[in-house]
Scaffold this motif. Structure first.
Motif, PDB file in Angstrom:
ATOM      1  N   ALA A   1       0.772  -1.300  -0.204  1.00 32.05           N
ATOM      2  CA  ALA A   1      -0.082   0.113  -0.026  1.00 32.05           C
ATOM      3  C   ALA A   1       0.750   1.294   0.109  1.00 32.05           C
ATOM      4  CB  ALA A   1      -0.986  -0.112   1.010  1.00 32.05           C
ATOM      5  N   ILE A   2       1.908   1.376   0.748  1.00 35.13           N
ATOM      6  CA  ILE A   2       2.995   2.574   0.887  1.00 35.13           C
ATOM      7  C   ILE A   2       4.340   2.272   0.140  1.00 35.13           C
ATOM      8  CG2 ILE A   2       1.579   3.024   3.093  1.00 35.13           C
ATOM      9  CD1 ILE A   2       3.988   2.088   4.418  1.00 35.13           C
ATOM     10  N   GLY A   3       4.357   1.381  -0.456  1.00 35.69           N
ATOM     11  CA  GLY A   3       5.727   1.096  -1.054  1.00 35.69           C
ATOM     12  C   GLY A   3       6.882   0.533  -0.198  1.00 35.69           C
ATOM     13  N   SER A   4       7.756   0.249  -0.549  1.00 34.64           N
ATOM     14  CA  SER A   4       8.956  -0.451   0.112  1.00 34.64           C
ATOM     15  C   SER A   4       9.671   0.622   0.929  1.00 34.64           C
ATOM     16  CB  SER A   4      10.024  -1.246  -0.853  1.00 34.64           C
ATOM     17  OG  SER A   4      10.522  -0.749  -1.733  1.00 34.64           O
ATOM     18  N   HIS A   5      10.027   1.657   0.257  1.00 37.64           N
ATOM     19  CA  HIS A   5      10.866   2.833   1.033  1.00 37.64           C
ATOM     20  C   HIS A   5      10.143   3.082   2.180  1.00 37.64           C
ATOM     21  CE1 HIS A   5      13.168   2.579  -2.859  1.00 37.64           C
ATOM     22  NE2 HIS A   5      14.137   2.933  -2.142  1.00 37.64           N
ATOM     23  N   SER A   6       8.814   3.467   1.990  1.00 36.07           N
ATOM     24  CA  SER A   6       7.955   3.852   3.183  1.00 36.07           C
ATOM     25  C   SER A   6       8.004   2.882   4.319  1.00 36.07           C
ATOM     26  CB  SER A   6       6.404   4.264   2.815  1.00 36.07           C
ATOM     27  OG  SER A   6       6.942   5.527   1.816  1.00 36.07           O
ATOM     28  N   ALA A   7       7.569   1.494   3.588  1.00 37.91           N
ATOM     29  CA  ALA A   7       7.629   0.435   4.736  1.00 37.91           C
ATOM     30  C   ALA A   7       8.811   0.284   5.389  1.00 37.91           C
ATOM     31  CB  ALA A   7       7.147  -0.794   3.959  1.00 37.91           C
TER      32      ALA A   7
ATOM     33  N   VAL B   1       8.916   2.996   8.171  1.00 39.49           N
ATOM     34  CA  VAL B   1       8.126   2.771   9.354  1.00 39.49           C
ATOM     35  C   VAL B   1       8.598   1.701  10.237  1.00 39.49           C
ATOM     36  CG1 VAL B   1       5.929   1.810   9.983  1.00 39.49           C
ATOM     37  CG2 VAL B   1       6.099   3.525   7.977  1.00 39.49           C
TER      38      VAL B   1
END
Length: 207
Positions: A2-8, A11
């Motif tokens: 949902a938010i992309g690998s970089h954002s994940a 987090v």
């Protein structure tokens, strides 16, 4: 997904920072426990102690079985592709085993007595590997997640293994011996993941 690998990953990094703050604020300092033997420490003392008795070798062996249990995680991506899933499916497959482990640990420690936990280690170790065999037939995503969750559920026996190991080790060598066992556990998991991925390069993940 949902938010992309970089954002994940960001987090995930934040979660580690929060964990560090919680540990710093919530774990109190304790005095070092010494055995009073007075002999000079050797870095091999921990390894010798960890494998010094049959019971300790038995516990380490069951602990290092994690290499087999986590192997399917190294195949999550090719498996998701084989059943027509995307990045979201990979994430769900990777999350299923830890979710089962969390639930299993709670049930294992709350519902069983200490004696029952000790006697169930061998059986649960076997059961933790069996669900992975059924993945050979390439079941649907929901069934695959259920099988991986069941594997994690029974893998909760590790709680008893590590607790019993720590209690059995002589106090003076406890830190070193636990470090040896933990290092071996990480190596076993790494080998399992690499082996699973390597096999997928030359052999289909399904039948």
């Amino acid at each position: 997904a949902a938010i992309g690998s970089h954002s994940a990953l960001f987090v995930d990094a934040v979660s580690y920072a929060i964990s560090a703050l919680l540990i710093a604020a919530g774990v109190r300092r304790r005095a070092v426990i010494r055995d009073g033997g007075g002999h000079r420490r050797n870095w091999m003392d921990g390894a010798r102690t960890a494998f010094s008795t049959r019971h300790l070798r038995y516990l380490i062996g069951f602990s290092w079985l994690a290499g087999l249990v986590v192997a399917p995680e190294g195949l999550a991506a090719p498996y998701a592709d084989a059943i027509g899933g995307g990045a979201g499916s990979v994430g769900l497959l990777l999350a299923a085993n830890p979710a089962g482990l969390m639930i299993g640990t709670i049930l294992f420690t709350r519902l069983l007595t200490e004696d029952q936990r000790a006697r169930s280690v061998g059986l649960l170790a076997i059961l933790s590997c069996l669900p992975s065999i059924l993945l050979w037939s390439e079941p649907s995503l929901a069934i695959a997640m259920t099988l991986l969750a069941l594997s994690g559920l029974t893998f909760a026996y590790q709680t008893q293994v590590m607790t019993e190991f720590a209690i059995t080790i002589p106090v003076g060598h406890r830190g070193q011996a636990i470090a040896v066992a933990a290092a071996g556990l990480l190596v076993a998991q790494g080998v399992g993941l690499v082996a699973g991925g390597a096999i997928a390069q030359v052999w289909s993940v399904g039948p």
